[in-house]
Design a protein around this motif. Structure first.
Motif, PDB file in Angstrom:
ATOM      1  N   VAL A 176      -3.490   2.107 -12.426  1.00 26.30           N
ATOM      2  CA  VAL A 176      -3.773   3.494 -12.071  1.00 26.30           C
ATOM      3  C   VAL A 176      -4.077   3.657 -10.586  1.00 26.30           C
ATOM      4  CG1 VAL A 176      -5.361   5.444 -12.439  1.00 26.30           C
ATOM      5  CG2 VAL A 176      -4.564   4.094 -14.381  1.00 26.30           C
ATOM      6  N   CYS A 177      -4.812   2.716  -9.998  1.00 25.07           N
ATOM      7  CA  CYS A 177      -5.340   2.969  -8.648  1.00 25.07           C
ATOM      8  C   CYS A 177      -4.360   2.642  -7.537  1.00 25.07           C
ATOM      9  CB  CYS A 177      -6.658   2.234  -8.440  1.00 25.07           C
ATOM     10  SG  CYS A 177      -6.489   0.487  -8.018  1.00 25.07           S
ATOM     11  N   GLY A 178      -3.450   1.714  -7.769  1.00 22.28           N
ATOM     12  CA  GLY A 178      -2.421   1.450  -6.760  1.00 22.28           C
ATOM     13  C   GLY A 178      -2.817   0.512  -5.638  1.00 22.28           C
ATOM     14  N   ALA A 179      -4.053   0.000  -5.650  1.00 22.12           N
ATOM     15  CA  ALA A 179      -4.505  -0.866  -4.543  1.00 22.12           C
ATOM     16  C   ALA A 179      -3.775  -2.205  -4.528  1.00 22.12           C
ATOM     17  CB  ALA A 179      -6.008  -1.084  -4.634  1.00 22.12           C
ATOM     18  N   CYS A 180      -3.129  -2.565  -5.650  1.00 22.12           N
ATOM     19  CA  CYS A 180      -2.465  -3.867  -5.755  1.00 22.12           C
ATOM     20  C   CYS A 180      -0.966  -3.755  -5.519  1.00 22.12           C
ATOM     21  CB  CYS A 180      -2.719  -4.450  -7.141  1.00 22.12           C
ATOM     22  SG  CYS A 180      -1.834  -3.562  -8.425  1.00 22.12           S
ATOM     23  N   THR A 181      -0.517  -2.591  -5.032  1.00 18.97           N
ATOM     24  CA  THR A 181       0.929  -2.360  -4.888  1.00 18.97           C
ATOM     25  C   THR A 181       1.571  -3.348  -3.908  1.00 18.97           C
ATOM     26  OG1 THR A 181       0.511  -0.023  -5.289  1.00 18.97           O
ATOM     27  CG2 THR A 181       2.669  -0.579  -4.380  1.00 18.97           C
TER      28      THR A 181
END
Lengths: 771, 160
Positions: free
Chosen positions: B43-48
């Protein structure tokens, strides 16, 4: 006011952040990036019940699992987070005999890695005997259905305050109205979850604790006290912190267990929260009820407010302070906001429940009190049939009334209350709005404007994050002429390495890139309160100015001696000292520093060797008030109940700005959190006491598409403190929810809607329209 | 199992368990700690990260899935030690505060840059809506991406 640097070159400038390059290239080190050989990881077994007796814990299978190094229960680590002078109960770091909220840590598994630890946590069997949970504030006040703690009343904080003359003034007013305002639980949701790592230092035998916290010295003191170790045996290092927002101002059970485990096992140990654990166990906030009665006159003048404030503090007081007490007691004192409301009566009940402890979330009391205060003004305006802006003008504290003592005894230093509102109304085009609104309604478009004029107490002598009212700076001009300064602050993204360097560079006469700011290491930083309560700018920045000025004086004295000139004729800047008007008679600060450290016979008599000093700063005023006005323009879709924020204006006054780029970043971020607070974010418990919002798919944060482009303008009413700086980290979230929900009320005026809850959902709006 | 892939332009062979997540392997086995875990469920996208040029959530991918593919993390965005346009624009616009979510935004922003299309602010907001930021309120992020993407596109048009 104290004299600042002769030519402030950096204070007030849009200096780009020195923190950015490492954060932009993946080089920054956050807590989960701390890794040393042999490091063990922790997973917690947590309570699935809101209230239950622990009848037995079977850890045999977990202990036998390959890779598991320790299984820890309360009997092993019998530490209680208990501020005994303030509260009758404390929280055992691992549940002791009874669990009191879902998510409460019961057993800790220490294993070779997190995968193994989590698998082993599944093997622990805890036998529970469920108890009836305490979930409702009103019932809890009446000790129903039971006490959360057998030996303590559910009401753990009670206070009543009445302005003299209230009893006569309240009934004498021409009109009265009542409303109950409700805020639902929300929480900070830092993108980086909480975490702690601890490792015995092989060289000294001391304990090094990496903590994702806002207050390095506070957590060191807490650990020393709780574990019974001398403070100098603990070194706290705060790595890069991925957001705090008040939530990382506490010491948590997991922090203690991790440090204890590292000590017992003589191994490095780390725990990092996952998002489910975060939503369950990071301190919650904003679980408040305000039952309000208002007395006012025909023209909209508000005479008196009576408010019964209640807050659900959860199962234990968060350590070392309960957010319930913080939210209610300060709200009760700042409830009149920027208005000259002469009388107030407040009664506060803070209660225990079988929910997660309540702590701080940015603004703490402020978003709640502003929502109540601005909700009151709009209701009065509607009741007397006048424009909400006009009713605000009638009640607003005038510039000639400062310093103004409000009805609860809080003294406001000068601000730009009325001016900020007029500026904000001008920027959004309020003059023509009512005509536009009427036209749009004919087309079935329900557009509204909400106004929120806020006051923000900052730089409090004792804030929730810091137990002290001052900040300290250790400053050193290195032999090369470069400057190093260490702070006790705990920045979590505010850019202190840049702003503090700006302030010091101006004073010492060097360029901002020649200043290195250290923070977050209790071995290098002087004792400080940390970051929270909008104190780092005014108090930490104040200390930077004092330290820089004292260093400047020392450099001037040395330069005057060496250049054979009077001290008052010496100027500093651009890494140079020179005699005013004679730029050829100059020395570099590097030359001065070299002499100060290595050719010490050339130092004037009585001046200490070297260029190092510690300075402390405590503002004379116990609090300095920032202020501002938010105006929101929204459309409400009456078919779906969805709200779209179209335009948003902030006029902000936080005294002198250190760095407008950073101030604006704080404003934009706070407004976005305000949009979450107003429309999206809600921690919901079901009737059994289970938290049903334990993922970011249930607890909704604002996305880029939820936030409009905001317009900001700065007004400057300097504080009386160092540099004229006021704090501003919380004001944007204090002001925003009220502006947003008032805009919804304004849009839905034809339906008689007045929003009385945070957040307001599409479902609420649909129900109101249908009713 | 052993997998071979290309990470930030370098061939990499690494021994992984089949259930290990790409995010964990990049962080723990390859020392690329720039990507962050903010939710562990996409959900958060910090690991993209970019896989063959497309943004993917490394917390939702198994390491074993990337065998034979090209991965780019935030550590691989700078070219010859020089920050790319998106990174530079982030500094100029103060588009980051705590910096925890930033690697995900930079990767997504760089993907947009590589598409070479002119984008308006609404399109940029939509494109960034899969990345959460709690500090900035997105305004300065949108400003930065707008500048980076549209400067690049404008330059490309001029070259033609």
């Amino acid at each position: 006011m104290t004299e600042q640097a002769m030519r402030p070159q950096f204070m007030g400038a849009r200096v780009k952040r020195v923190e950015d390059p490492r954060l932009l290239t993946g080089q920054a080190r956050f807590l989960d990036d701390i890794d040393v050989p042999g490091m063990l990881e922790v997973a917690f077994v947590r309570s699935p019940y809101p209230a239950a007796r622990i009848m037995g814990i079977d850890t045999k299978a977990a202990k036998a699992a390959p890779g598991v190094r320790a299984v820890i229960a309360f009997e092993d680590c019998p530490v209680v987070l208990w501020q005994k002078d303030a509260y009758e109960v404390g929280q055992p770091v691992l549940a002791h005999g009874e669990v009191r909220y879902v998510g409460e840590p019961v057993v800790a598994i220490v294993a070779e890695n997190r995968y193994v630890a989590e698998d082993a946590a599944e093997l622990v069997t805890v036998h529970y005997e469920p108890l009836e949970p305490v979930l409702d504030m009103y019932r809890s006040i009446a000790e129903n259905p039971r006490r959360v703690h057998e030996n303590a009343s559910n009401v753990f904080f009670y206070k009543k305050y009445t302005t003299k003359g209230f009893d006569e003034a309240f009934p004498a007013a021409a009109h009265h109205l009542q409303e109950t305002f409700r805020t639902t639980r929300q929480t900070a949701v830092t993108l980086e979850p909480r975490g702690t790592a601890a490792m015995p230092d092989p060289a000294s035998g001391r304990m090094t604790v990496y903590a994702s916290t806002q207050s390095p010295h506070r957590i060191r003191g807490d650990l020393a006290e709780l574990l019974g170790w001398p403070e100098n045996q603990i070194r706290v290092i705060v790595p890069e912190v991925g957001g705090g927002f008040g939530m990382k101002a506490n010491t948590y059970p997991e922090d203690v267990v991790v440090v204890w485990a590292a000590h017992q096992l003589r191994k490095p140990v780390k725990w990092v929260s996952d998002r489910t654990e975060s939503l369950l166990t990071d301190v919650h906030a904003r679980d408040d009820i305000h039952e309000v009665e208002v007395a006012f006159e025909d023209d909209g003048r508000i005479i008196a407010i009576k408010d019964h404030l209640m807050a659900d503090g959860g199962a234990y007081p968060a350590y070392p302070f309960s957010g319930a007490v913080g939210e209610t007691s300060l709200a009760s004192r700042v409830l009149p906001g920027p208005y000259q409301i002469p009388y107030i009566e407040t009664e506060i009940h803070c209660t225990y429940s079988n929910k997660t402890p309540l702590g701080a979330y940015r603004g703490v009391w402020g978003p709640i009190a502003s929502f109540v205060q601005e909700g009151i003004v709009d209701r009065v305006a509607r009741a007397v049939g006048r424009d909400p802006a006009e009713v605000r003008r009638i009640n607003m504290i005038r510039p000639d009334q400062f310093p103004f003592r409000n009805a609860a005894g809080m003294v406001y230093d000068p601000g730009s209350y009325g001016e900020s509102m007029e500026e904000a109304l001008g920027l959004i085009g309020y003059d023509t709005f009512r005509t536009r609104q009427t036209e749009l309604r004919k087309e079935g478009i329900y557009r509204g404007i909400g106004i929120s004029v806020f006051v923000e107490p900052t730089a409090m002598a004792s804030s929730e994050a810091g137990s002290v009212g001052y900040e300290s700076v250790f400053i050193r001009v290195e032999p090369t002429g470069k400057v190093t300064a260490a702070f006790g602050l705990g920045p979590t993204g505010q850019g202190h390495e840049t702003t503090m360097a700006q302030l010091i560079a101006d004073q010492v006469g060097v360029n901002v890139e020649d200043v290195v700011i250290l923070h977050g290491d209790t071995d290098s930083a002087p004792f400080g309160g940390g970051t929270g309560g909008s104190r780092s700018g005014p108090i930490g920045g104040g200390a930077a100015l004092v330290a820089g000025r004292e260093m400047r004086q020392r450099l001037v004295k040395l330069a005057a001696h060496l250049l054979e000139a009077a001290e008052e004729d010496i100027e500093l800047g651009n890494g140079q000292a020179w005699v005013a008007g004679v730029p050829d008679r100059a020395m570099t600060i590097q030359q001065l520093a070299e002499i100060a450290y290595t050719h010490v016979k050339r130092i004037p008599a009585g001046m200490p060797i070297g260029l190092e000093l510690v300075a402390r700063y405590q503002p004379e005023r116990s609090v300095s008030f920032s202020n501002g006005t938010h105006v929101a323009e929204v459309d409400v879709d009456i078919r779906t109940g969805m709200v779209q924020v179209l335009n948003y204006v902030v006029v902000n006054d936080c005294g002198r700005l250190i760095n407008p780029l950073i101030v604006e970043g704080q404003i934009y971020g706070g407004v976005a959190q305000g949009i979450g607070s107003a429309f999206l974010e809600s921690l919901r418990y079901d009737e059994d006491g289970q938290l049903t919002t334990t993922s970011l798919m249930d607890y909704l944060l604002p996305e880029a598409t939820d936030v409009p482009r905001m317009m900001t303008k700065h007004l400057v009413t300097p504080s009386a403190g160092e540099g004229g700086i006021k704090g501003m980290g919380e004001g944007s979230l204090i002001g925003a929810p009220a502006a947003l929900v008032n805009a919804v009320s304004d849009a839905l005026e034809p339906f008689g809607v007045m929003v009385n809850r945070l957040p307001v959902t599409a479902e609420d709006i649909r129900q109101w329209i249908l009713a | 199992m052993e997998i071979t892939c290309e990470v930030n332009g370098q061939p990499v062979t690494v021994e992984v368990e089949p259930h290990w997540l790409l995010a964990d392997v990049l962080r723990n086995q390859l020392g690329l700690t720039g990507l962050h875990l903010g939710c562990e469920y996409g959900v958060c996208g910090a690991c993209t990260v970019l896989m063959d040029g497309e943004p993917v959530r490394s917390c939702l991918s198994f390491a074993s899935q990337v065998a034979g593919h090209q991965i780019t993390t935030v550590e691989g965005l700078a070219v010859d030690g020089k920050l790319n346009r998106v990174q530079t624009a982030f500094i100029n616009h103060h588009a980051l505060q705590c910096g925890f979510c930033t690697p995900g935004f930079l990767v997504t922003g760089t993907y947009l840059l590589q598409q070479g299309k002119l984008l308006n602010r609404e399109e940029i907001r939509e494109a960034l809506s899969g990345n959460l930021c709690r500090c900035t309120g997105y305004q300065q992020i949108v400003d930065a991406v707008e500048e980076a993407v549209n400067q690049q596109s404008a330059n490309a048009v001029e070259c033609e």
